[in-house]
Structure formats: structure tokens, C-alpha cells
Design an enzyme around this catalytic site. Sequence first.
Site, mmCIF file in Angstrom:
data_model
loop_
_atom_site.group_PDB
_atom_site.id
_atom_site.type_symbol
_atom_site.label_atom_id
_atom_site.label_comp_id
_atom_site.label_asym_id
_atom_site.label_seq_id
_atom_site.Cartn_x
_atom_site.Cartn_y
_atom_site.Cartn_z
ATOM 1 N N ASN A 9 0.853 -1.119 0.038
ATOM 2 C CA ASN A 9 0.025 0.049 0.099
ATOM 3 C C ASN A 9 0.996 1.325 0.118
ATOM 4 O O ASN A 9 1.156 1.736 0.961
ATOM 5 C CB ASN A 9 -0.866 -0.011 1.247
ATOM 6 C CG ASN A 9 -1.826 1.060 1.350
ATOM 7 O OD1 ASN A 9 -1.738 1.985 0.330
ATOM 8 N ND2 ASN A 9 -2.638 1.139 2.267
ATOM 9 N N LYS A 16 3.314 0.910 3.101
ATOM 10 C CA LYS A 16 2.855 0.022 4.119
ATOM 11 C C LYS A 16 2.931 -1.338 3.477
ATOM 12 O O LYS A 16 2.498 -1.587 2.280
ATOM 13 C CB LYS A 16 1.597 0.384 4.420
ATOM 14 C CG LYS A 16 1.125 -0.195 5.914
ATOM 15 C CD LYS A 16 -0.131 0.369 6.003
ATOM 16 C CE LYS A 16 -0.833 -0.547 7.055
ATOM 17 N NZ LYS A 16 -2.422 -0.172 6.933
ATOM 18 N N ARG A 90 -2.521 -2.201 -3.409
ATOM 19 C CA ARG A 90 -3.825 -1.251 -3.265
ATOM 20 C C ARG A 90 -3.736 0.098 -4.402
ATOM 21 O O ARG A 90 -2.649 0.610 -4.272
ATOM 22 C CB ARG A 90 -3.773 -0.734 -2.127
ATOM 23 C CG ARG A 90 -4.965 0.063 -1.678
ATOM 24 C CD ARG A 90 -4.955 0.919 -0.356
ATOM 25 N NE ARG A 90 -6.242 1.637 -0.260
ATOM 26 C CZ ARG A 90 -6.249 2.706 0.652
ATOM 27 N NH1 ARG A 90 -5.394 3.123 1.316
ATOM 28 N NH2 ARG A 90 -7.590 3.476 0.825
ATOM 29 N N HIS A 179 -12.859 2.962 -0.117
ATOM 30 C CA HIS A 179 -12.858 2.066 0.903
ATOM 31 C C HIS A 179 -13.380 0.716 0.465
ATOM 32 O O HIS A 179 -13.976 -0.234 1.164
ATOM 33 C CB HIS A 179 -13.607 2.315 2.141
ATOM 34 C CG HIS A 179 -12.936 3.455 2.887
ATOM 35 N ND1 HIS A 179 -13.846 4.550 3.516
ATOM 36 C CD2 HIS A 179 -11.546 3.817 3.156
ATOM 37 C CE1 HIS A 179 -12.912 5.313 4.298
ATOM 38 N NE2 HIS A 179 -11.712 5.069 3.921
ATOM 39 N N ARG A 240 -11.775 15.738 6.940
ATOM 40 C CA ARG A 240 -12.371 16.077 6.028
ATOM 41 C C ARG A 240 -14.008 16.257 6.421
ATOM 42 O O ARG A 240 -14.423 15.650 7.278
ATOM 43 C CB ARG A 240 -12.534 14.931 4.885
ATOM 44 C CG ARG A 240 -11.204 14.776 4.189
ATOM 45 C CD ARG A 240 -10.968 13.379 3.435
ATOM 46 N NE ARG A 240 -10.228 12.498 4.127
ATOM 47 C CZ ARG A 240 -10.127 11.297 3.685
ATOM 48 N NH1 ARG A 240 -10.853 10.648 2.617
ATOM 49 N NH2 ARG A 240 -9.137 10.317 4.394
ATOM 50 N N GLU A 331 -14.352 0.473 15.494
ATOM 51 C CA GLU A 331 -14.098 -0.700 16.193
ATOM 52 C C GLU A 331 -13.768 -0.694 17.499
ATOM 53 O O GLU A 331 -14.097 -1.380 18.390
ATOM 54 C CB GLU A 331 -12.649 -1.558 15.623
ATOM 55 C CG GLU A 331 -12.885 -2.063 14.287
ATOM 56 C CD GLU A 331 -11.745 -2.533 13.384
ATOM 57 O OE1 GLU A 331 -10.588 -2.759 14.293
ATOM 58 O OE2 GLU A 331 -11.581 -2.475 12.470
ATOM 59 N N GLU A 382 -7.955 -5.180 5.274
ATOM 60 C CA GLU A 382 -7.842 -4.654 3.711
ATOM 61 C C GLU A 382 -6.770 -5.612 3.133
ATOM 62 O O GLU A 382 -6.628 -6.179 1.995
ATOM 63 C CB GLU A 382 -7.678 -3.321 3.581
ATOM 64 C CG GLU A 382 -8.855 -2.349 3.980
ATOM 65 C CD GLU A 382 -8.573 -1.028 3.946
ATOM 66 O OE1 GLU A 382 -8.356 -0.763 5.251
ATOM 67 O OE2 GLU A 382 -9.031 -0.044 2.996
#
Length: 400
Positions: A9, A16, A90, A179, A240, A331, A382
Site C-alpha cells: 500500500n 506499508k 492497493r 474503501h 474532511r 471498532e 484490507e
Amino acid sequence: MASVVLVINAGSSSLKYELLEAESGTTYATGLIEKIGESTSHGRHTSDDTTAEREGSCPDHATAFEWLVEAFHDNGPDLDDVALTAVGHRVVHGGAHFTAPSLITDEVISEIERLIPLAPLHNPGNLEGIRVALAKFPETPQVAVFDTAFHQTLPPAAYTYAIPKAWRVDHRIRRYGFHGTSHAYVSRRTAQLCGLPLDEANVIVLHLGNGASATAVAGGRSVDTSMGLSPLEGLVMGTRPGDLDPSLPAHLARAGLALEDYDRALNKDSGLKGLVGTNDFRELTDLVAAGDEEAVLALGVVAHRLKKYIGAYAAVLGRVDALAFTAGVGEHSPVLRAAALTGLERLGIELDGDANAAATSGEHLISTADSPIAVWVVPTNEELEIARQAAALIAAGAVR
Ligand code: AMP
């Protein structure tokens, strides 16, 4: 045979990664290289419960990839000893072109490049990650998994903005949604947890992290989602604003605000940060507990927007089997979940206060036993979803 996938990613200044087995979900190593291009960059690699740190100059993504390979070599598992099935990347924006994961070819790279105007902050970094991984592993199949692909099932009535045709056609302006990898994973997992076949389960997924989005999933297909042309629309996020009156840019331009400043303010200084000065939900929660008025208002704004989307998507779906909360805030924040779900009993959502309060990590049912709609907390994954999608594509016979 087990499929081992290196998931990448790559952002504009970060890389990552995770090495994992797609079938079992076993993770062999994870890592992150941050502040690429700055004077001091940081690397972190975790394998076998041991974390190795690195600091130094990492001027570009090619160097970051060298750091990655060295971290695997020094701390294990050495990538030379691993039979990689694929590298999964990704990619944030796949436009209307990519409806599924794609084996990376020159044509795919050109198309991702063509989509840069739609995702100027994300696609260039994603492409850098692809280029450096291809240079290092030219023989290994590389797969692009798009954040937007899961939402390509949106019906036209949900993805079309009521704006002049020339804008829609010439500039490809429509709702794309983001997402998608997370919404795909969490909706499937929630159907499993509810004991329902995926094609019969209607789920509202609330991905609430620093970025946040809601998706209505009918029988495994995304039918509406809150992010739009860009990841700015919809829910209130860390920095945002989510939904705004479309007259705002013209109004502020007439007051003298430059377009770049407007853009920066909406990407970096709005949302929670604009309301209370921090985009960290833990800090917000502490401030609310201390009775800070601005923080109480901020929590109210976030929860109100969330409640509106839950109601809207209940209407879109007609019948809802489950709600699923995921990502950092979803979560870990009973406070927000309770604030958003209070008063929705007539919609069929009955929160179990104790179960909600206790659910701060892992998978948990947080609705009452009698609640017509089940409410779950489901940690997103993900990387695993990317690994699975990449492995499935290779298993289906895709070759370079
Ligand atoms: P993500 O983008 O999914 O990594 O989520 C980041 C957000 O999750 C940040 O706003 C964090 O403050 C928030 N977060 C992480 N842990 C907690 C927690 N224990 N309680 C509340 N918010 C949390």
C-alpha cells in the site's frame, strides 16, 4: 497449495506492506516506511513478534523498496526464500474502467495514470509502488486491487450527480466510492457471522477511521456509498467535512479564498480537526468526558451524520439484516456507536449497552438478542482482502 502474497500500500510519502498467506490469513510480517522524501525517514518491520526499527535518508520509493527487501532479509522471512504467488497492490482510483482486480500490464499502468486527475493525492504514490515492485520482482505476477471496484455495481440512479451533461461526460464526474476493499471484506464477514448466505444478506457497513464511509450492500453488491467523486463526500471524518452545500466553493472564492487553500482546508483542516482542533477520536472522547462544549458538539455532528446515512441506507435497502462497524473509530469507540444508534429502535436497531461498552477490540455482536437488525463490530482486514483477491486472480489463470 498455499498462496503467499506481498501486499503493498504505497502512498505519496509512505509504503506499508504485509506478507501473508491468502487462504489461512496467516501474517508472516508487516511493515511501514514513513516520511519518504523527507530529511529523516522511519522504517518499522515486525515478524515473529519482534519489531525492528530503522531511521535514515530514504529519498524515494525505489529506496523504500530496498529498505523493505533489506528488512525482510535481516529480520525474516527472507523474500528470496519465499515462493511469492503474487504482489498485490492497493490502488485507490480505478475509475469506471476497473470493476475487478487486474493483473498489472503496461496497459493497466497507463490506465491508472490516466485516472490521476481523479485521484491526484493517491494514484501517483500507488503507481510508484507498482513500478518499484515490478523492477524488483519482474517475474512475479503483480495485481492491482482498486478501492473503487467494489462500488462499480452501484446503479446509475445512485452514482449519477444531477449536474450538466458535459461535466459528467467530459470530466467523468460521478460517484465512484472508496474503501471498497474494506466494505467487501466486512460485508462478507458480517453475512457469515449472521449465518446468512452472502447473496441474501443486506448489510450497512460503517467504515469509520480517519477517513470514513458508509455503504449499503445488497446480497454482496454495493448499491450505494457515501464517498463520491473523491473521498471527501459523505460522513464527517478526521480532517474532511463530508457533505457540504455545493455553493461553498463559489461563495468563498467571491470572499477571496484561493482554490488551493479551499482544497487544502477541506482535505486537511476540516472534519473533527475543524470542529475541535484534533482528528484523533481518542482525544475527542477524553474532551467529551471532561465536558468540553466544542467536543460535545463535534461528537454530535459526527453521530448525527452517521444516523442520517443509516436511515437513508435502510430506505435504499428496504430490508436490513445487519449493521457493521469497522476501522479505528468504528471498532474502538462505544461512545460514537451509542450516539449514532440511539433512537433507532423503531427502525429495528436495538443496541445492547453492555455489549457495546465491552466491545473495544475483535468481532462482537452489540445488539440485543431480540433486535430485528443485528449490529456487529467487525475489524476490517484490507490486506487479507487484497491478498485473497490477488490469489484468486492468479488461481483463475491470470499470467503476465
Ligand atoms: P484508522 O484510519 O482506521 O486507522 O482509524 C484512525 C482513527 O481511529 C483515529 O481517529 C483514532 O483516534 C481512532 N481510534 C483508534 N483507537 C481508538 C480508540 N481506542 N478509541 C477511539 N478512537 C480510536
